[in-house]
Design a protein around this motif. Structure first.
Motif, PDB file in Angstrom:
ATOM      1  N   ASN A 145     -27.904  20.556   1.694  1.00  0.00           N
ATOM      2  CA  ASN A 145     -27.721  19.730   0.502  1.00  0.00           C
ATOM      3  C   ASN A 145     -27.357  20.574  -0.720  1.00  0.00           C
ATOM      4  N   PHE A 146     -28.006  21.740  -0.882  1.00  0.00           N
ATOM      5  CA  PHE A 146     -27.701  22.600  -2.022  1.00  0.00           C
ATOM      6  C   PHE A 146     -26.290  23.176  -1.915  1.00  0.00           C
ATOM      7  N   VAL A 147     -25.884  23.576  -0.703  1.00  0.00           N
ATOM      8  CA  VAL A 147     -24.514  24.077  -0.522  1.00  0.00           C
ATOM      9  C   VAL A 147     -23.508  22.974  -0.819  1.00  0.00           C
ATOM     10  N   GLY A 148     -23.827  21.764  -0.378  1.00  0.00           N
ATOM     11  CA  GLY A 148     -22.937  20.644  -0.673  1.00  0.00           C
ATOM     12  C   GLY A 148     -22.806  20.380  -2.158  1.00  0.00           C
ATOM     13  N   ASP A 149     -23.915  20.457  -2.874  1.00  0.00           N
ATOM     14  CA  ASP A 149     -23.859  20.277  -4.328  1.00  0.00           C
ATOM     15  C   ASP A 149     -23.000  21.358  -4.983  1.00  0.00           C
ATOM     16  N   GLY A 150     -23.171  22.606  -4.529  1.00  0.00           N
ATOM     17  CA  GLY A 150     -22.406  23.697  -5.116  1.00  0.00           C
ATOM     18  C   GLY A 150     -20.918  23.576  -4.854  1.00  0.00           C
ATOM     19  N   VAL A 151     -20.544  23.245  -3.615  1.00  0.00           N
ATOM     20  CA  VAL A 151     -19.124  23.108  -3.284  1.00  0.00           C
ATOM     21  C   VAL A 151     -18.533  21.892  -3.980  1.00  0.00           C
ATOM     22  N   THR A 160     -21.672  17.386   4.109  1.00  0.00           N
ATOM     23  CA  THR A 160     -22.960  18.057   3.948  1.00  0.00           C
ATOM     24  C   THR A 160     -24.126  17.099   4.144  1.00  0.00           C
ATOM     25  N   LEU A 161     -23.888  15.804   4.045  1.00  0.00           N
ATOM     26  CA  LEU A 161     -24.935  14.833   4.354  1.00  0.00           C
ATOM     27  C   LEU A 161     -24.947  14.475   5.835  1.00  0.00           C
ATOM     28  N   LEU A 162     -23.768  14.482   6.466  1.00  0.00           N
ATOM     29  CA  LEU A 162     -23.706  14.137   7.882  1.00  0.00           C
ATOM     30  C   LEU A 162     -24.389  15.187   8.749  1.00  0.00           C
ATOM     31  N   ILE A 163     -24.186  16.471   8.440  1.00  0.00           N
ATOM     32  CA  ILE A 163     -24.758  17.527   9.274  1.00  0.00           C
ATOM     33  C   ILE A 163     -26.284  17.493   9.262  1.00  0.00           C
ATOM     34  N   PRO A 164     -26.947  17.506   8.105  1.00  0.00           N
ATOM     35  CA  PRO A 164     -28.412  17.416   8.159  1.00  0.00           C
ATOM     36  C   PRO A 164     -28.911  16.098   8.725  1.00  0.00           C
ATOM     37  N   ASN A 165     -28.164  15.007   8.532  1.00  0.00           N
ATOM     38  CA  ASN A 165     -28.575  13.746   9.136  1.00  0.00           C
ATOM     39  C   ASN A 165     -28.527  13.816  10.649  1.00  0.00           C
TER      40      ASN A 165
END
Length: 372
Positions: free
Chosen positions: A357-363, A296-301
């Protein structure tokens, strides 16, 4: 901290379903309780659907110019007053500024343009394959500019919708390759150690020492000049994904060094499990939440990288459009102060990054076995 309902607080069938649920069902139950992650997930699905059907949703082609509507402000959709409750926009009256001689557009309350759905407009190819002239919405007489127009009279809404396609999808291939390489090489480095670990770590340090921007410049010059701008950027993305796996490889290596001496790993070794089975079936699932955070950090980066490079003129080049190329028109502070709607693509960049980032936190929270 969210608490799990006790058996006394729920009925017997629900208790039975809870204790017999699979890991995926438990993760989904915990993820649904993270409301911000759910909303962000719905937003991302909507944005990807918008990007997939961009040619159908956009009322005009990305390069269609309306020379009589240069730098037109956005039109507000209204619902009452156009023959009942139906959407419409007000047309504009155009005057000239006596000092700067620039066009001044003001909404005309007497000129109401009803919005019609599934209208026939400019021809396009749906999904790049099916030729059609059907558009989601439009007006019969006049023009509709939901996000206004740019300095050349092009519809910003149509350009933004089409730009989402490149900005959202261009990084997925790169992220996938980086993830696979990072997990594979990082897992080998952390599990076997020794000379293999030494070689891979020195390679990672070498890759991390390469400056990113000069590398992009060199790759842009090295690729064939006959390629289209989109093909060039995809080529650069794939090449950089072969280099950008180092970050996730270090995370995987650190977790493997921590977990390879655990009892469940030793039990798998004693039972005769192969190294590949231990890595894939025992080690990687044990810290899947960490991997989810990395993805989830790689995709937005990757999206931010494309946006920044296109903004600087190193990525996607006109006539192709991405969120970065659209923001090139907003480089001048004078343009932003006079035509603030040119920053609308930047809002989409912010929404996409925050949603991931929010989806990553939730998962991550849902997949963490120690978090209730």
């Amino acid at each position: 901290m969210t608490t799990i309902p006790t058996p006394a607080a729920i009925s017997a069938p629900e208790t039975e379903r809870y204790y017999l649920a699979s890991q995926r069902q438990l993760i989904w139950r915990k993820f649904k309780r993270h409301r911000l992650a759910v909303v962000s997930g719905v937003l991302l699905v909507a944005l990807y659907a918008l990007a997939i059907f961009a040619d159908f949703i956009a009322p005009y082609d990305v390069n269609t110019k309306f020379t009589n509507f240069l730098n037109t402000p956005p039109q507000v959709v209204k619902w009452i007053g156009a023959g009942g409750v139906r959407p419409y926009v007000n047309g504009y009256t155009r005057t000239n500024d006596p000092v700067s001689l620039a066009f001044i557009f003001k909404p005309d309350p007497n000129l109401k343009l009803p919005l019609r759905f599934f209208v026939h407009g400019e021809r396009h190819k749906l999904f790049g394959l099916i030729p059609t002239d059907l558009r989601l919405f439009g007006v019969q007489d006049g023009q509709v500019f939901l996000f206004g127009t740019d300095s050349l009279g092009r519809d910003v809404f149509s350009r933004t919708v089409n730009a989402l396609r490149i900005s959202l999808f261009v990084g997925l291939v790169g992220v996938f390759l980086s993830f696979v390489l990072g997990v594979f090489l990082g897992g080998i480095s952390g599990y076997f150690g020794g000379l293999t670990d030494l070689i891979i770590q020195r390679l990672i340090e070498f890759l991390l020492s390469i400056p990113t921007i000069p590398l992009w410049l060199a790759l842009s010059a090295a690729l064939p000049p006959t390629w289209s701008s989109v093909s060039v950027f995809f080529g650069i993305t794939i090449i950089l994904s072969l280099i950008g796996w180092s970050g996730i490889a270090r995370v995987v290596r650190g977790k493997f060094l921590e977990l390879r001496e655990e009892n469940f790993v030793m039990a798998a070794v004693i039972s005769g499990a192969t190294p590949s089975r231990i890595i894939l079936r025992h080690l990687i699932p044990s810290f899947s939440s960490y991997l989810i955070v990395q993805i989830t950090l790689l995709i937005p980066n990757m999206i931010l990288g494309e946006t920044a490079l296109s903004f600087l003129g190193l990525g996607i080049q006109p006539p192709a459009v991405s969120l970065g190329t659209l923001l090139q028109d907003a480089q001048n502070i004078r343009v932003v102060s006079l035509y603030p709607w040119m920053l609308i693509p930047a809002l989409f960049v912010v929404l996409i990054v925050l949603a991931f980032n929010f989806v990553g936190d939730g998962v991550r929270d849902a997949a963490d076995p120690y978090k209730q």
